[in-house]
Design a protein around this motif. Structure first.
Motif, PDB file in Angstrom:
ATOM      1  N   GLN A  14       0.841  -1.194   0.000  1.00 60.58           N
ATOM      2  CA  GLN A  14       0.000   0.000   0.000  1.00 60.58           C
ATOM      3  C   GLN A  14       0.878   1.246   0.000  1.00 60.58           C
ATOM      4  O   GLN A  14       2.101   1.184  -0.014  1.00 60.58           O
ATOM      5  N   GLU A  15       0.166   2.417  -0.008  1.00 58.12           N
ATOM      6  CA  GLU A  15       0.875   3.698   0.094  1.00 58.12           C
ATOM      7  C   GLU A  15       1.525   3.804   1.469  1.00 58.12           C
ATOM      8  O   GLU A  15       0.966   3.312   2.464  1.00 58.12           O
ATOM      9  N   PRO A  16       2.705   4.412   1.595  1.00 52.23           N
ATOM     10  CA  PRO A  16       3.512   5.057   0.550  1.00 52.23           C
ATOM     11  C   PRO A  16       4.643   4.176   0.021  1.00 52.23           C
ATOM     12  O   PRO A  16       5.551   4.672  -0.616  1.00 52.23           O
ATOM     13  N   LYS A  18       4.437   0.819  -1.765  1.00 52.82           N
ATOM     14  CA  LYS A  18       4.191   0.293  -3.120  1.00 52.82           C
ATOM     15  C   LYS A  18       5.314  -0.645  -3.565  1.00 52.82           C
ATOM     16  O   LYS A  18       5.972  -0.439  -4.583  1.00 52.82           O
TER      17      LYS A  18
END
Length: 676
Positions: A14-16, A18
């Motif tokens: 997921q963010e941040p 990736k």
């Protein structure tokens, strides 16, 4: 472990971050890649740690990560009991070490970001105590702590504002309401102005009112100044009394003290300090050196397993047994002379131990007295800053304490009365709400029963009667009906009312039973509510006690940690000093004269000799200057007189030249006249 790895992979994708990992690719990462991944996660929490681990040494990486994990208050799992093993696993990038750390960090990223941000400003710098003796360093450290406290308060206010629930819409509504109120006030002022303008001499009356207001304000300010001056006078009188008492005590102390008692005290202090300097402190220093040597030896040895520890314990038990056997043999072989010496030795050792214990007690008492005096001075300064006066002492303080106690009892009494009134007000308010709800429910129930029984509208019979009577009067006025028709109409209406009452009688009876049942339920509800309030108060008191205990333990932990850091710094300083002393002894004892010249003692000896030679030369020069000072001063005086004499001759010569020139001009003028 599988759930843990799934969670880590899900968060990393997921963010941040990736990262686009799956379980297989994440599990196949090497140690350096895992360490880089951990560094990236730590860099997301604290931007200072967003570095490439290939550009720094492994020890620096481990130290940096351990410091941040310590700030974030990470605790290794129960399986990792040894901190050295955890540190080693962090350096090598071991999966059983890295995976729990990643799981813990990714679970609470937002909370840890906030903690790292606060740690940047709230982690105190360890300043050694010897550096704090400098006034500049101490003042700078004090300013640093004050700024830290100010940052804490500002951060708390910011958090309170964030969680207070104020929104821009509410603020805009408040502003609009205030503007409307302002407009209304302006309109009222305009109306009052118009009303006042009709009165005669309104300008003079307004001026008189303005002067009256100014005089009242001036009177209030003068009263306030008078009260302040009274308070200052009272404080000055108290200060004068305290100073007089101190002066009397000092006079008594001076009268009672004698030179013999003062000399005796000084001799006792000298004996105590000499004992500390010659016996106690060297012995403690030697024991510290031994313990330091053993600790260094233990640190230099490799890590030991449980089996190695068991072997060492067995060896220790064997050596202790041998020592006991040797002591028993010696006790069996000792002679009477040795027994006398042993008795004297025992007495001497007992006396020395008592002496050491008393010296330690005296030193501890002195340190405690110094700390108490410092605390008293700090409290006195704080009281002066807060109240602007000296601290009360003696009878004044007792009187002040009694006054505070009486005020405290009065305050507690009024607070209890206020709590009772508040509780009673809440009960009455709740009772009013319940009665209103019950009335509405009964009205609705009554209407439903009327509709069910087919007599709907009975409750509004009175209104219907009034309306019918109004219609009847209008009809009488309009049509002029006779009294017989009116009596028949009244009889019909009475019969209708009687029918309605007879039909509603059982409903009213049932309603009374329901009211009685409602009262019983209300009483039971009040009892349950009282039980709930008492239980909630007990739980709240327990919670506050637990919070205080946790707060005390946290403060104790912080204090112990600061003590550990201070001792660690002192240990480092002692190690450096010991190393320098060893190097100095090595160079001083060295047979090589070149090495011996590098010793600090030799350097200082050479410097001392040079300074002594320079001092001798300067003293000789000073002697020569003193001997020639008188003749030189006479010669200077003669030169000054000679200079004045030459200046006088120069002035006389110039005057003589001027006079000869004037005489020549006069002679030439006379010759010209004779020629003419």
């Amino acid at each position: 472990m599988s759930d843990q790895i799934k969670f880590i992979v899900e968060k990393l994708n997921q963010e941040p971050f990736k990262k686009n990992y799956n379980l297989i690719t994440f599990d196949s990462l090497e140690s350096m890649q895992l360490l880089q991944l951990l560094s990236d996660v730590l860099g997301e929490i604290d931007p200072k740690h967003a570095v490439d681990i290939r550009e720094e040494m492994p020890e620096q990486t481990a130290k940096r990560m351990l410091s941040l994990l310590g700030i974030l208050k990470y605790k290794p799992p129960g399986s990792i009991s040894d901190l050295s093993a955890f540190r080693q696993g962090l350096v090598t990038g071991s999966k059983p070490i890295i995976h729990p750390v990643l799981h813990w960090l990714l679970q609470r990223t937002s909370e840890l970001k906030k903690r790292a941000y606060l740690a940047r400003f709230l982690v105190k710098l360890d300043v050694p105590a010897e550096f704090l003796q400098d006034d500049t360093v101490a003042e700078t450290n004090k300013q640093y702590e004050e700024l830290m406290e100010a940052f804490k308060n500002l951060h708390k206010e910011c958090e309170q504002l964030k969680t207070s629930g104020f929104s821009t819409a509410e603020i805009r509504r408040d502003i609009s309401a205030m503007e409307e109120e302002k407009d209304q006030l302006m309109k009222r002022v305009e109306r009052l102005k118009k009303r006042v303008e009709t009165v005669q001499n309104h300008q003079r009356m307004l001026e008189i009112a303005r002067q009256l207001r100014l005089e009242k304000e001036r009177e209030e300010s003068l009263a306030q100044q008078k009260q302040e001056q009274k308070n200052q006078l009272f404080h000055a009188e108290q200060r004068l009394q305290r100073v007089q008492l101190q002066l009397k005590e000092m006079h008594h102390a001076v009268v009672d003290s004698k030179p013999e008692s003062l000399m005796k005290k000084l001799e006792e202090e000298i004996k105590f300090n000499s004992y500390l300097a010659t016996e106690k402190i060297p012995r403690e220093l030697e024991s510290k050196k031994k313990s330091l040597y053993f600790l260094q030896k233990v640190v230099a040895e490799p890590a030991m397993s449980q089996s190695d520890l068991n072997v060492l314990e067995i060896k220790i038990n064997e050596v202790n047994a041998q020592i006991n056997q040797l002591i028993e043999k010696r006790m069996m072989k000792y002679e009477p002379i040795d027994s006398k010496f042993s008795m004297y030795r025992q007495q001497a050792s007992i006396i020395s131990r008592k002496k050491e214990a008393k010296a330690e007690e005296l030193q501890a008492a002195k340190e405690e007295m110094l700390n108490t005096e410092k605390q008293m001075e700090q409290k006195t300064n704080q009281a002066r800053e807060l109240e602007g006066s000296e601290v009360l002492k003696g009878d004044e303080f007792k009187h002040y304490v009694n006054k505070l106690r009486s005020k405290n009892t009065y305050y507690k009494k009024k607070r209890l009365e206020l709590a009772e009134i508040t509780a009673e007000y809440g009960i009455l308010q709740r009772t009013e709400e319940l009665l209103k709800q019950r009335d509405e429910a009964l009205q609705q129930q009554l209407q439903a029963i009327e509709e069910k029984k087919g007599i709907s509208g009975y409750s509004s019979t009175q209104e219907e009667l009034e309306r019918v009577s109004a219609v009847k009067s209008e009809m009488d006025e309009m049509k002029g009906r006779t009294l017989d028709n009116m009596s028949e109409m009244v009889k019909k209406l009475n019969a209708m009312v009687a029918d309605k009452k007879s039909s509603l009688a059982p409903v009213i009876k049932e309603l009374r039973q329901l009211r009685q049942k409602c009262q019983e339920l209300t009483q039971e509800c009040d009892e349950k509510k009282g039980q709930y309030d008492s239980c909630a108060a007990g739980l709240e008191s327990n919670r506050s006690a637990l919070e205080q205990e946790v707060k005390g333990l946290l403060e104790e932990c912080i204090q112990e940690e600061s003590n550990y850091r201070y001792i660690h710094c002192m240990k480092k300083n002692i190690e450096v000093q010991l190393q320098r002393a060893k190097e100095e002894m090595k160079t001083y004892v060295s047979p090589d004269p070149q090495e011996r010249r590098k010793a600090i003692r030799e350097q200082y000896t050479r410097i001392i000799l040079e300074q002594e030679n320079l001092g001798k030369k300067l003293r000789e020069k000073q002697k020569v200057v003193r001997e020639s000072h008188g003749p030189n001063m006479k010669q200077v005086k003669m030169w000054q007189d000679f200079e004045q004499l030459m200046e006088c001759k120069s002035e006389c010569f110039l005057k003589q030249q001027n006079q000869t020139a004037i005489g020549q001009v006069i002679q030439e003028g006379g010759k010209d006249r004779l020629v003419l």
